[in-house]
Design a protein around this motif. Structure first.
Motif, short mmCIF file in Angstrom:
data_model
loop_
_atom_site.label_atom_id
_atom_site.label_comp_id
_atom_site.label_asym_id
_atom_site.label_seq_id
_atom_site.Cartn_x
_atom_site.Cartn_y
_atom_site.Cartn_z
N LEU A 119 2.57 7.04 -8.44
CA LEU A 119 2.24 6.52 -9.80
C LEU A 119 2.16 4.95 -9.80
O LEU A 119 1.11 4.37 -10.21
N ARG A 120 3.13 4.18 -9.35
CA ARG A 120 3.03 2.96 -8.78
C ARG A 120 1.90 2.29 -8.15
O ARG A 120 1.20 1.55 -8.65
N LEU A 121 1.72 3.14 -6.89
CA LEU A 121 0.41 2.78 -6.25
C LEU A 121 -0.67 3.23 -6.91
O LEU A 121 -1.92 2.54 -6.52
N GLU A 122 -0.83 4.17 -7.71
CA GLU A 122 -2.03 4.40 -8.46
C GLU A 122 -2.31 3.20 -9.26
O GLU A 122 -3.65 3.02 -9.29
N LEU A 129 -12.00 2.10 -3.91
CA LEU A 129 -11.38 2.23 -2.63
C LEU A 129 -12.00 3.40 -1.72
O LEU A 129 -12.53 2.99 -0.51
N GLY A 130 -12.60 4.44 -2.30
CA GLY A 130 -13.23 5.59 -1.71
C GLY A 130 -14.46 4.96 -1.36
O GLY A 130 -15.04 5.42 -0.16
N ALA A 131 -15.26 4.29 -2.03
CA ALA A 131 -16.55 3.89 -1.81
C ALA A 131 -16.62 3.00 -0.62
O ALA A 131 -17.50 2.88 0.19
N GLN A 163 -5.91 -9.57 3.52
CA GLN A 163 -5.72 -10.10 2.09
C GLN A 163 -6.58 -11.37 1.96
O GLN A 163 -6.53 -12.12 2.60
N GLY A 164 -7.45 -11.05 0.84
CA GLY A 164 -8.34 -12.17 0.71
C GLY A 164 -9.68 -12.23 1.62
O GLY A 164 -10.41 -13.03 1.18
N PRO A 169 -9.30 -4.29 0.39
CA PRO A 169 -9.30 -3.15 -0.16
C PRO A 169 -8.72 -3.12 -1.35
O PRO A 169 -8.93 -2.19 -2.16
N PHE A 170 -8.04 -4.26 -1.85
CA PHE A 170 -7.36 -4.16 -3.26
C PHE A 170 -8.64 -4.99 -4.17
O PHE A 170 -8.11 -5.08 -5.35
N ASP A 171 -9.62 -5.23 -3.62
CA ASP A 171 -10.68 -5.96 -4.45
C ASP A 171 -11.72 -4.59 -4.76
O ASP A 171 -12.43 -4.22 -3.98
N ASP A 172 -11.90 -4.41 -6.09
CA ASP A 172 -12.63 -3.46 -6.32
C ASP A 172 -14.40 -3.59 -5.92
O ASP A 172 -15.19 -2.55 -5.91
N ALA A 173 -14.69 -4.67 -5.71
CA ALA A 173 -16.08 -5.21 -5.55
C ALA A 173 -16.35 -5.15 -3.91
O ALA A 173 -17.34 -5.42 -3.64
#
Length: 262
Positions: A119-122, A129-131, A163-164, A169-173
């Protein structure tokens, strides 16, 4: 050292045996169906259909152990619900960003802990991320043409996905930047880095040091460096042992030298 080997098992269209009644058995049936498997409630029929996996959800331990033994004798891997000592495998808490799946497991010790971690990772991982994964898959042929050498392709992706990076992968764009990445993909500037440990605890590594370890093609390791630190490196990275204080000239690729505290 890990107690279990995490694997992703393809069961789409395949028979899977699920024995038992009640909520626990129904949960396993839903899990199998979610992954596209065919559920068989009859043990012998499932065995005859060449099932490879089985779930046993009985309240009575002796009955569960007996059926697990029979299934195991027929060559199946068995999960006995709430009886980790009777299990060949356990089922993790799943974070779904298909085709990206993140499985959080505790080896059957605490399903509640696995759920809360998931749940935290969600909350951290973007829906896109899938895209991003799909776009990377579609770009494999182009990337292979740009970097024919597999090690170079991995290094270029390490730069972009870090990162950056352009494809963080943590950037939705990030999924929308694949074409720009392919046009300007580059290899990392650094080819050799040195880590001097401040303690034997891998949690004391800086973020940069952890990224170096995780992305290196090879690691030159001084005698006495703890295995817990080396576990943070890629499993397929080349490892060379060097004497304390010994110099090191890196071969081709990205290398990290790990030294003990002076």
């Amino acid at each position: 050292m890990i107690d279990t080997l995490p694997l992703f098992h393809r069961i789409k269209g395949q028979p899977v045996i699920v024995l038992g009644t009640g909520d626990a058995a129904e949960a396993k049936r839903r899990l199998v169906e979610r992954a596209g498997g065919q559920v068989f409630d009859d043990m012998q029929e499932g065995i005859d259909r060449c099932a490879r996996l089985a779930f046993v959800a009985y309240e009575d331990r002796e009955t569960a152990a007996a059926d697990a033994l029979r299934l195991r004798g027929a060559g199946l891997l068995v999960n006995v619900v709430d009886q980790p000592d009777l299990c060949d495998f356990t089922t993790p808490s799943i974070l779904d960003r298909s085709p990206v799946l993140i499985a959080v497991g505790t080896g059957g010790v605490s399903a509640g802990l696995a759920k809360q971690l998931r749940l935290r990772l969600e909350a951290l991982l973007p829906q896109g991320l899938g895209a991003l994964a799909q776009a990377l898959g579609a770009a494999r042929a182009v990337l292979r043409g740009r970097f024919p050498d597999a090690a170079d392709r991995r290094r270029a992706l390490d730069v972009a996905l870090g990162q950056g990076g352009m494809l963080d992968p943590f950037d939705d764009a990030s999924a929308g930047r694949i074409e720009a990445f392919l046009a300007g993909a580059r290899l990392p500037d650094e080819t050799l880095a040195e880590i001097v440990l401040t303690s034997p605890d891998p949690d004391d590594l800086t973020l940069r040091q952890a990224r170096w370890l995780g992305g290196a093609d090879g690691i030159a390791v001084e005698e006495g460096v703890p295995d817990a630190v080396l576990a943070r490196a890629r499993a397929d990275a080349i490892r060379l042992r060097i004497a304390r204080g010994q110099g090191f000239e890196a071969p081709e690729g990205v290398w990290v030298v790990v030294r003990n505290k002076s």
